[in-house]
Design a protein around this motif. Sequence first.
Motif, PDB file in Angstrom:
ATOM      1  N   TRP A 161       0.725  -1.212   0.196  1.00 52.08           N
ATOM      2  CA  TRP A 161      -0.041  -0.106   0.022  1.00 52.08           C
ATOM      3  C   TRP A 161       0.990   1.373  -0.172  1.00 52.08           C
ATOM      4  O   TRP A 161       1.577   1.389   1.182  1.00 52.08           O
ATOM      5  CB  TRP A 161      -0.760   0.133   1.123  1.00 52.08           C
ATOM      6  N   GLU A 162       0.696   2.182  -0.928  1.00 47.47           N
ATOM      7  CA  GLU A 162       1.428   3.144  -1.203  1.00 47.47           C
ATOM      8  C   GLU A 162       1.197   4.130  -0.232  1.00 47.47           C
ATOM      9  O   GLU A 162       1.993   4.991   0.400  1.00 47.47           O
ATOM     10  CB  GLU A 162       1.419   3.851  -2.517  1.00 47.47           C
ATOM     11  N   ASP A 163      -0.050   4.256   0.291  1.00 48.00           N
ATOM     12  CA  ASP A 163      -0.343   5.262   1.382  1.00 48.00           C
ATOM     13  C   ASP A 163      -1.039   4.499   2.396  1.00 48.00           C
ATOM     14  O   ASP A 163      -2.480   4.111   2.402  1.00 48.00           O
ATOM     15  CB  ASP A 163      -1.724   6.100   0.765  1.00 48.00           C
ATOM     16  N   PHE A 164      -0.336   4.364   3.691  1.00 51.36           N
ATOM     17  CA  PHE A 164      -0.749   3.457   4.510  1.00 51.36           C
ATOM     18  C   PHE A 164      -1.884   4.504   5.386  1.00 51.36           C
ATOM     19  O   PHE A 164      -2.826   3.618   5.861  1.00 51.36           O
ATOM     20  CB  PHE A 164       0.382   3.417   5.539  1.00 51.36           C
ATOM     21  N   GLY A 165      -1.733   5.596   5.438  1.00 54.44           N
ATOM     22  CA  GLY A 165      -2.746   6.548   5.784  1.00 54.44           C
ATOM     23  C   GLY A 165      -4.229   6.138   5.169  1.00 54.44           C
ATOM     24  O   GLY A 165      -5.218   6.081   6.065  1.00 54.44           O
ATOM     25  N   GLN A 166      -4.259   5.951   4.002  1.00 60.48           N
ATOM     26  CA  GLN A 166      -5.464   5.803   3.256  1.00 60.48           C
ATOM     27  C   GLN A 166      -6.081   4.440   3.723  1.00 60.48           C
ATOM     28  O   GLN A 166      -7.343   4.205   3.947  1.00 60.48           O
ATOM     29  CB  GLN A 166      -5.176   5.600   1.727  1.00 60.48           C
ATOM     30  N   LEU A 167      -5.046   3.494   3.862  1.00 66.76           N
ATOM     31  CA  LEU A 167      -5.594   2.183   4.272  1.00 66.76           C
ATOM     32  C   LEU A 167      -6.199   2.074   5.707  1.00 66.76           C
ATOM     33  O   LEU A 167      -7.271   1.537   5.934  1.00 66.76           O
ATOM     34  CB  LEU A 167      -4.344   1.104   4.385  1.00 66.76           C
ATOM     35  N   VAL A 168      -5.584   2.827   6.609  1.00 62.85           N
ATOM     36  CA  VAL A 168      -6.234   2.873   8.125  1.00 62.85           C
ATOM     37  C   VAL A 168      -7.284   3.694   7.893  1.00 62.85           C
ATOM     38  O   VAL A 168      -8.514   3.298   8.524  1.00 62.85           O
ATOM     39  CB  VAL A 168      -5.282   3.645   8.786  1.00 62.85           C
ATOM     40  N   PHE A 169      -7.483   5.145   7.393  1.00 59.05           N
ATOM     41  CA  PHE A 169      -8.583   5.726   7.267  1.00 59.05           C
ATOM     42  C   PHE A 169      -9.698   5.034   6.719  1.00 59.05           C
ATOM     43  O   PHE A 169     -10.926   5.121   7.250  1.00 59.05           O
ATOM     44  CB  PHE A 169      -8.215   6.973   6.500  1.00 59.05           C
ATOM     45  N   THR A 170      -9.676   4.465   5.587  1.00 63.73           N
ATOM     46  CA  THR A 170     -10.724   3.706   5.030  1.00 63.73           C
ATOM     47  C   THR A 170     -11.129   2.581   5.864  1.00 63.73           C
ATOM     48  O   THR A 170     -12.458   2.471   5.789  1.00 63.73           O
ATOM     49  CB  THR A 170     -10.047   3.199   3.531  1.00 63.73           C
ATOM     50  N   SER A 171     -10.424   1.749   6.381  1.00 67.06           N
ATOM     51  CA  SER A 171     -10.761   0.453   7.145  1.00 67.06           C
ATOM     52  C   SER A 171     -11.663   1.159   8.364  1.00 67.06           C
ATOM     53  O   SER A 171     -12.587   0.621   8.818  1.00 67.06           O
ATOM     54  CB  SER A 171      -9.613  -0.021   7.604  1.00 67.06           C
ATOM     55  N   VAL A 172     -11.003   2.290   8.790  1.00 61.29           N
ATOM     56  CA  VAL A 172     -11.901   2.677  10.207  1.00 61.29           C
ATOM     57  C   VAL A 172     -13.231   3.220   9.749  1.00 61.29           C
ATOM     58  O   VAL A 172     -14.277   3.104  10.516  1.00 61.29           O
ATOM     59  CB  VAL A 172     -10.998   3.885  10.982  1.00 61.29           C
ATOM     60  N   ILE A 173     -13.367   4.098   8.653  1.00 58.96           N
ATOM     61  CA  ILE A 173     -14.573   4.610   8.444  1.00 58.96           C
ATOM     62  C   ILE A 173     -15.447   3.591   7.966  1.00 58.96           C
ATOM     63  O   ILE A 173     -16.686   3.550   8.364  1.00 58.96           O
ATOM     64  CB  ILE A 173     -14.513   5.590   7.090  1.00 58.96           C
ATOM     65  N   VAL A 174     -15.120   2.525   7.022  1.00 60.52           N
ATOM     66  CA  VAL A 174     -16.133   1.405   6.730  1.00 60.52           C
ATOM     67  C   VAL A 174     -16.423   0.677   7.809  1.00 60.52           C
ATOM     68  O   VAL A 174     -17.663   0.323   8.061  1.00 60.52           O
ATOM     69  CB  VAL A 174     -15.319   0.680   5.730  1.00 60.52           C
ATOM     70  N   ALA A 175     -15.756   0.463   8.863  1.00 57.38           N
ATOM     71  CA  ALA A 175     -15.876  -0.253   9.951  1.00 57.38           C
ATOM     72  C   ALA A 175     -16.975   0.286  10.777  1.00 57.38           C
ATOM     73  O   ALA A 175     -17.732  -0.312  11.355  1.00 57.38           O
ATOM     74  CB  ALA A 175     -14.563  -0.667  10.848  1.00 57.38           C
TER      75      ALA A 175
END
Length: 326
Positions: A161-175
């Motif tokens: 994942w080039e943007d780790f922040g996007q990974l975390v942010f997307t996961s938290v919002i979807v969760a």
Amino acid sequence: MRRKRSIPWIHRYSRFIIGAIASIGAALTAYLTITKLTGGEVGCAINASATTGSCNDVLSSPYATVFGLPLSLFGLLAYLSMIAFALSPYIINPESDRDLRNKLEHWTALFLLIGSTAMMIFSAYLMYVLFGKIQAVCYYCIGSALFSLSLFLLTVFGRTWEDFGQLVFTSVIVAFITFMGTLGIYAPLNNPAIAEGKIPIPIPQQSELIPGKGWEIETKSGESEIELAKHLRENDIKMYGAYWCPHCYEQKSLFGKEAFAEIEYIECEADGANAQPQACQAAGVKSYPSWEIAGKVEPGRLSLKELAEVSNYEGPTNFQYVLPTR
């Protein structure tokens, strides 16, 4: 060749593994959906016992139906979507259109993350329901939950994942969205009275308070409410309250307008209509509402079922209303 050998194996094969797991999940949920729609019973490795239900108990429970359709049908659609997201980039030949292939891999990776996160959170809630509420063992449900967890882990660790922040942010919002949506879907089942078709009474609004009188009762009485109210009056059971008291209004609304007209109600506030503050003091009323039953004051708002029990009421008990959820 050196570049290919430097790529971790999980990055090479994660999408194929996701596709394989999702295919098994799709087959499983298709079987459950067909069985549910045809009215059959699924094969179970264990049978229900006195303390533990079987998978058929789980699949026939109210939690197994969403919007009037089998929950497994939505699971089937989710697994089919994951198969499409995982394998669709491979329909593009990288030799002829590498840019399109890369773009498709990027966007489907995001969709895989969204889908697997939602499936994992929803499955986690269903595991709570399975063991905490239904108290049964369903290997189909447990297997699907493990599949969802595997899809999430493969999605997260199966690529760089080039943007780790996007990974975390997307996961938290979807969760968060999935969790809140799940609570909303199953909210009626978590209130058994509402699940049985009971109607929440309206919440009193301060702006609608009529000085000296209170709030107008909006609910309509059924046979059960009227019969109980008559029984309470015949047994000299009284309600004490104050016109400005929201809980008193809610108590009145549980009866409905017609039935509450039968209740012997004592207004305790001096500036209320037909006030009898001396009667309230003589009875020892300290909070509103209160009920006087067999010469004893019972403080607090009581459900009609509780009033029926304490007054030995034996008439119809199909009471229509429940207290509002705040």
